[in-house]
Write a protein that holds these residues in place. Structure first.
Motif, PDB file in Angstrom:
ATOM      1  N   TYR A  22       0.816  -1.228   0.000  1.00 48.91           N
ATOM      2  CA  TYR A  22       0.000   0.000   0.000  1.00 48.91           C
ATOM      3  C   TYR A  22       0.846   1.273   0.000  1.00 48.91           C
ATOM      4  N   ALA A  27      -0.317   0.266  -5.838  1.00 46.74           N
ATOM      5  CA  ALA A  27      -1.554   0.524  -5.097  1.00 46.74           C
ATOM      6  C   ALA A  27      -2.174   1.834  -5.561  1.00 46.74           C
ATOM      7  N   PHE A  35      -7.892   3.494  -0.036  1.00 46.72           N
ATOM      8  CA  PHE A  35      -7.685   2.066  -0.307  1.00 46.72           C
ATOM      9  C   PHE A  35      -8.804   1.197   0.224  1.00 46.72           C
ATOM     10  N   GLY A  64      -3.324   4.204   6.184  1.00 48.22           N
ATOM     11  CA  GLY A  64      -2.869   4.314   4.798  1.00 48.22           C
ATOM     12  C   GLY A  64      -2.271   5.685   4.520  1.00 48.22           C
TER      13      GLY A  64
END
Ligand SMILES: C[S@@+](CC[C@H](N)C(=O)[O-])C[C@H]1O[C@@H](n2cnc3c(N)ncnc32)[C@H](O)[C@@H]1O
Length: 269
Positions: A22, A27, A35, A64
């Motif tokens: 991530y 990503a 996400f 994230g």
């Protein structure tokens, strides 16, 4: 109770692999900055369900790039602390808060959801979007949620859910970090939270958000495949053929109802 899925990979390997994925260009190209299925519309819904307002101290677990935390602070006026395993994510999240002009109310720290770096009862509300299913030790994490939210505070978990048995194909390291390998039945998430001490569990289903996300990811994988073959980006785990096969399998599981997406809310009495 459901069977315990496990991987041969050690727990620390799963967490750092997940953070690495991530933090990667992959990503961002496949998912943008948010996400989780449903994007900020479902983050806003979670905020409503938790009655987050200007005086709420919110913890975003596995934050994230900080997109949800910054959004909640701007939309609902709350204070937010985000925690993520990945140092790069934490730095980018802090930058996003500064760019949005909310650094006075939103901050990010590096830490592990299974051992949160916060005092007992420090938060009024916790959000954890699309990450609980990736944690190797869900019992430890749900205990930590219960410890750091104050009595009377609320938890909002958004995650992939499964009905019945998923194909073993998804039980790989790539499958785990893609939130597929260890997705649990919604009743199992509820049971884990109840064992940790939460009550008043409520579930809201948003399977169509997962369906849209899987459809988008499959379309974007075609462009990403070209960039990967040209050597412009690298997949941090597995390879492009595995990723395409996994996305195909996920799409069929979503279509036949074996995979879904739900918001769970709960109270710490
Ligand atoms: C699918 S992303 C979700 C990110 C964010 N919640 C969102 O919805 O945009 C999963 C996140 O979990 C983080 N993560 C994985 N294991 C973790 C752990 N044990 N503790 C904290 N964060 C973790 C990863 O670094 C990654 O940012």
């Amino acid at each position: 109770m459901t069977e315990n899925r496990s991987l041969s990979e050690p727990a620390e390997g799963v967490k750092s692999c997940c953070a690495g994925v991530y933090e990667s260009d992959w990503a961002r190209l496949l998912l943008g900055d948010s996400f989780h299925p449903g994007g900020l519309a479902l983050t806003e819904r979670l905020g409503e369900l938790l009655s987050i307002g200007p005086h709420t101290r919110v913890l975003d677990v596995a934050a994230g790039k900080g997109t949800s935390g910054v959004f909640l602070a701007r939309r609902l006026g709350c204070r937010v602390v985000g925690v993520d395993y990945g140092a790069v994510n934490v730095a980018e999240a802090a930058r996003a808060a500064a760019e949005a002009g909310v650094s006075d109310r939103v901050s990010f720290v590096q830490g592990d959801a299974e051992c949160l770096p916060f005092a007992d009862g420090e938060f009024d509300a916790i959000v954890c979007e699309c990450a609980y299913c990736t944690f190797p030790n869900k019992t430890a994490t749900s205990r930590e949620f219960h410890r750091v939210v104050r009595p009377g505070g609320r938890l909002g978990l958004a995650d992939l859910t499964r009905s019945g048995t998923l194909t073993e194909e998804l039980n790989t390291l790539l499958g785990w970090v893609a939130c597929l390998g260890d997705a649990q039945p919604v009743d199992e998430y509820a049971r884990q939270l109840e064992v940790a001490g939460f009550t008043q569990l409520a579930v809201e289903s948003h399977d169509e958000a997962l369906s849209r996300m899987v459809h988008d990811v499959r379309a974007k994988l075609l462009a990403v495949e070209l960039m990967t073959k040209l050597g412009k980006i690298m997949l941090p785990v597995g390879n492009i053929d595995q990723a395409k096969e996994m996305a195909r399998t996920a799409a069929s599981c979503v279509q036949d109802g074996r995979l879904g997406y739900s918001l769970l809310t709960a109270l710490r009495p």
